[in-house]
Design a protein around this motif. Structure first.
Motif, mmCIF file in Angstrom:
data_model
loop_
_atom_site.group_PDB
_atom_site.id
_atom_site.type_symbol
_atom_site.label_atom_id
_atom_site.label_comp_id
_atom_site.label_asym_id
_atom_site.label_seq_id
_atom_site.Cartn_x
_atom_site.Cartn_y
_atom_site.Cartn_z
ATOM 1 N N GLU A 515 43.106 37.024 52.508
ATOM 2 C CA GLU A 515 42.783 35.659 52.043
ATOM 3 C C GLU A 515 41.492 35.651 51.240
ATOM 4 O OE1 GLU A 515 42.614 32.911 55.311
ATOM 5 O OE2 GLU A 515 44.788 32.967 55.612
ATOM 6 N N LYS A 516 40.461 36.325 51.796
ATOM 7 C CA LYS A 516 39.153 36.330 51.123
ATOM 8 C C LYS A 516 39.222 37.032 49.775
ATOM 9 C CE LYS A 516 35.844 35.655 54.791
ATOM 10 N NZ LYS A 516 35.055 36.258 55.843
ATOM 11 N N ALA A 517 39.892 38.181 49.739
ATOM 12 C CA ALA A 517 39.975 38.951 48.494
ATOM 13 C C ALA A 517 40.721 38.148 47.431
ATOM 14 C CB ALA A 517 40.675 40.283 48.748
ATOM 15 N N ALA A 518 41.763 37.429 47.848
ATOM 16 C CA ALA A 518 42.538 36.624 46.893
ATOM 17 C C ALA A 518 41.679 35.482 46.353
ATOM 18 C CB ALA A 518 43.784 36.070 47.571
ATOM 19 N N ASP A 519 40.923 34.822 47.247
ATOM 20 C CA ASP A 519 40.063 33.711 46.819
ATOM 21 C C ASP A 519 38.989 34.175 45.851
ATOM 22 O OD1 ASP A 519 41.498 31.998 48.318
ATOM 23 O OD2 ASP A 519 40.096 31.882 50.006
ATOM 24 N N SER A 520 38.350 35.303 46.198
ATOM 25 C CA SER A 520 37.189 35.712 45.399
ATOM 26 C C SER A 520 37.594 36.230 44.016
ATOM 27 C CB SER A 520 36.386 36.782 46.141
ATOM 28 O OG SER A 520 37.150 37.952 46.256
ATOM 29 N N THR A 521 38.860 36.615 43.841
ATOM 30 C CA THR A 521 39.263 37.166 42.535
ATOM 31 C C THR A 521 40.252 36.257 41.805
ATOM 32 O OG1 THR A 521 41.032 38.359 43.659
ATOM 33 C CG2 THR A 521 39.007 39.583 43.243
ATOM 34 N N ASP A 541 47.745 41.580 39.048
ATOM 35 C CA ASP A 541 46.506 41.237 39.767
ATOM 36 C C ASP A 541 46.157 42.267 40.843
ATOM 37 O OD1 ASP A 541 46.405 39.012 38.251
ATOM 38 O OD2 ASP A 541 46.978 37.587 39.814
ATOM 39 N N ARG A 542 47.038 43.264 40.994
ATOM 40 C CA ARG A 542 46.856 44.200 42.115
ATOM 41 C C ARG A 542 45.526 44.946 42.035
ATOM 42 N NH1 ARG A 542 51.828 47.911 43.080
ATOM 43 N NH2 ARG A 542 51.326 48.472 40.948
ATOM 44 N N GLY A 543 45.166 45.393 40.820
ATOM 45 C CA GLY A 543 43.928 46.163 40.634
ATOM 46 C C GLY A 543 42.702 45.427 41.128
ATOM 47 N N LYS A 544 42.512 44.189 40.615
ATOM 48 C CA LYS A 544 41.287 43.457 40.992
ATOM 49 C C LYS A 544 41.312 43.040 42.461
ATOM 50 C CE LYS A 544 42.803 38.851 39.346
ATOM 51 N NZ LYS A 544 42.501 37.710 38.479
ATOM 52 N N LEU A 549 39.054 43.990 47.915
ATOM 53 C CA LEU A 549 39.233 44.397 49.311
ATOM 54 C C LEU A 549 38.303 45.549 49.668
ATOM 55 C CD1 LEU A 549 43.031 44.498 50.254
ATOM 56 C CD2 LEU A 549 41.228 43.217 51.383
ATOM 57 N N ILE A 550 38.192 46.506 48.739
ATOM 58 C CA ILE A 550 37.336 47.676 49.007
ATOM 59 C C ILE A 550 35.895 47.225 49.207
ATOM 60 C CG2 ILE A 550 36.390 49.804 48.008
ATOM 61 C CD1 ILE A 550 39.144 50.145 46.588
ATOM 62 N N SER A 551 35.409 46.348 48.318
ATOM 63 C CA SER A 551 34.007 45.931 48.461
ATOM 64 C C SER A 551 33.822 45.046 49.699
ATOM 65 C CB SER A 551 33.514 45.225 47.196
ATOM 66 O OG SER A 551 34.246 44.049 46.998
ATOM 67 N N LEU A 552 34.863 44.279 50.039
ATOM 68 C CA LEU A 552 34.787 43.394 51.210
ATOM 69 C C LEU A 552 34.721 44.201 52.512
ATOM 70 C CD1 LEU A 552 35.067 40.317 51.979
ATOM 71 C CD2 LEU A 552 37.495 40.749 52.278
ATOM 72 N N LEU A 553 35.491 45.294 52.568
ATOM 73 C CA LEU A 553 35.615 46.045 53.826
ATOM 74 C C LEU A 553 34.671 47.243 53.917
ATOM 75 C CD1 LEU A 553 39.513 45.983 54.100
ATOM 76 C CD2 LEU A 553 37.900 44.553 55.336
ATOM 77 N N SER A 554 33.974 47.538 52.815
ATOM 78 C CA SER A 554 33.097 48.723 52.834
ATOM 79 C C SER A 554 31.861 48.463 53.698
ATOM 80 C CB SER A 554 32.643 49.056 51.428
ATOM 81 O OG SER A 554 33.740 49.545 50.710
#
Length: 554
Positions: A515-521, A541-544, A549-554
């Motif tokens: 949800e967060k990754a979809a909202d932020s991009t 939209d898969r790339g962004k 997600l990577i930056s959110l979960l890192s």
């Protein structure tokens, strides 16, 4: 309450929901309750079904859907509409928990829901009305000023307290809603209801067993929870299935008997050949690493160790020599221990219809799920659902056998896809998670556009990857899997699953992260599934989305 009213049943597309639905249908039949059944595969269908029927119905029963969102917010029902929600999805939305009037949750008494306290997340409206009346009562100006200052101080304090309360509320809700997991199987909850009403029958008990087994096959619950619930059902099984209660029943052609047993953890082996089952069960295939030449060699050694001739192993299980079948479980288990497969036996139940039909609970789960997600078009969308529901009745053995054939094809497809993903290094580490994407044109790719099949594939793949990789860090990572959904519309279906560890609590954080990754991009996503960890996404939209997600979960 429901005797005079017609009820609308909204049932999700998973095996546990179908089993709960069968139990409820049987209870409704006992009490002559009229109902209409509508299958719903996601939020959109649920909303559409509600809008279409809200004028004719006041009572709605939701099975395996509706608990984990604010139902009243989504459906905006009239005040005289009531919802009975039996859903294993956790966490349950707090508004649903604390709304006593329109929403009735069906949960087992001993299910620990961990819901935050009412006062921590809701404030009464009065508290929020700030007493802004500044009384003008003609007293001295100095008196007035003093009162005014006190007023200002008091209001500032109230505001600060409110801000602190809101910050704490956000924190509490974040902790509560962060992970998605599953509670007691809905079929077991329904069976419990039948038992309390003294209307439980052997058929209902079998459906409860299949519902629990579905949670185990789909890896939705911990081993501890599974064993505990098996114990609860075992007591009911011995109550309902006395061996010698009457000679008549135990011998009649249409009798039905349920038995507890320690069975082999081999998919469909009694309806397949032992060889095929060993190759297409994720546990044995991953442990022996069957995708490699070395693994195939180990399989031959494993069979040799048991002393089973290849000819016997490769023919239908039913046709194997009786002398071999008698001690088969012990032989397999003994050899499996030498080959590092210590958990090849599992506690489960089997059912006998009449003289010759015997099925284990997992056979039924695989068959029913395959019927439900059958990709061969046969009439309207609901055909598969009705077929799957029918296959659970013991009068419909032909449908069940059709399901078993489809399940074998599905398991073969999963195993072949897993092998090709591992051999061509399609599973890549993205940092905080592993990622694998199936390309359009991959064999059987159509099958994996369906959620249950894709989840099974993801779990099998992660198990196999953990067995094949030398990288210790990668063994502890969760997996995100993507497959083409609709080529014309350019969409993919994506599922996130938790790490494959023995101590795993099966809690999944991908729902909130998606949800967060979809909202932020501003990715064009559709969160239509009752499992929050499954989404649909525009391919471009898969790339962004993944980067976020990577930056959110890192």
């Amino acid at each position: 309450l429901l005797f005079l009213q017609r009820v609308l049943l909204l049932v999700a597309s998973d095996v546990d929901a179908l089993c709960a639905c069968k139990i409820l249908q049987a209870l409704f039949q006992c009490d002559h309750v009229q109902y209409t059944l509508v299958p719903v595969s996601g939020w959109q269908e649920l909303e559409t079904a509600f809008l279409e029927h809200k004028d004719q119905f006041k009572y709605f029963v939701l099975i395996n859907c509706g608990a984990n969102v604010d139902l009243l917010e989504i459906l905006q029902p009239e005040e005289d509409t009531f919802f009975f929600v039996c859903d294993s999805h956790r966490p349950i939305n707090v508004v649903n928990v604390y709304n006593d009037t329109q929403i009735k949750l069906l949960v087992k008494q001993d299910d620990d829901l961990d819901v935050p306290a009412y006062d921590d997340i809701f404030r009464d409206e009065e508290d929020e009305e700030e007493d802004s009346e500044n009384e003008n009562d003609g007293s001295e100006p100095s008196e007035k000023r003093r009162r005014f200052e006190e007023d200002v101080i008091e209001r500032t304090m109230k505001r600060r307290q409110r801000r602190e309360w809101e910050a704490r509320r956000r924190e509490i809700l974040f902790d509560y809603e962060q992970y998605e997991y599953h509670g007691t199987s809905s079929a077991m909850v329904m069976f419990d209801l039948a038992w309390i009403m003294s209307k439980d029958l052997n058929d209902m008990l079998w459906w409860a067993i299949v519902g629990l087994t579905d949670q185990w096959v789909q890896d939705k619950i911990t081993q501890m929870k599974y064993v505990t619930d098996i114990g609860i059902l075992q007591r009911h099984v011995s109550r309902h299935n006395h061996r010698n209660e009457d000679e008549e029943n135990s011998l009649s052609i249409d009798c039905m008997r349920i038995a507890f047993e320690y069975d082999l953890r081999l998919a469909l082996y009694q309806h397949w050949s032992l060889y095929e089952s060993l190759c297409n069960t994720s546990y044995t295939s991953a442990s022996l690493k069957l995708w490699s030449v070395q693994g195939q060699k180990r399989l031959q050694e494993f069979l040799a160790d048991m002393g089973l001739p290849l000819k016997q192993v490769k023919q239908k299980f039913n046709s194997m020599d009786m002398s071999l079948k008698e001690n088969l479980r012990e032989m397999i288990e003994e050899s499996a221990n030498k080959f590092g497969m210590k958990d090849l036996r599992v506690q489960t139940f089997s059912i006998h219809f009449g003289f010759k039909n015997k099925f284990s609970a997992s056979d039924i789960v695989y068959a029913t799920a395959s019927l439900m997600e059958n990709i061969e078009k046969e009439g309207p969308e609901t055909t598969n659902f009705i077929k799957a529901l029918d296959s659970l009745s013991r009068g419909n053995l032909d449908k069940l056998h059709q399901g078993l054939d489809l399940a074998k094809r599905q398991l073969r497809a999963i195993q072949q896809t897993v092998a090709s993903c591992i051999c061509t290094n399609l599973v890549i580490s993205q940092g905080p998670f592993l990622y694998c994407c199936l390309m359009e044109g991959t064999p059987d790719v159509k099958l994996f556009s369906k959620p249950v099949s894709l989840c099974l594939l993801s779990k099998y793949l992660l198990k196999s990857f953990v067995c094949s990789t030398k990288n210790k860090r990668c063994k502890l990572l969760p997996l995100i899997m993507a497959a083409p959904m609709d080529v014309e519309q350019g969409t993919v279906i994506m599922v996130g699953i938790p790490p494959e560890t023995d101590s795993s609590d099966k809690k999944n954080f991908f729902g909130r992260a998606f949800e967060k990754a979809a909202d932020s991009t501003n990715s064009r996503t559709l969160h239509n599934h009752f499992d929050m960890s499954i989404i649909e996404l525009k391919t471009e939209d898969r790339g962004k989305f993944l980067d976020a997600l990577i930056s959110l979960l890192s």
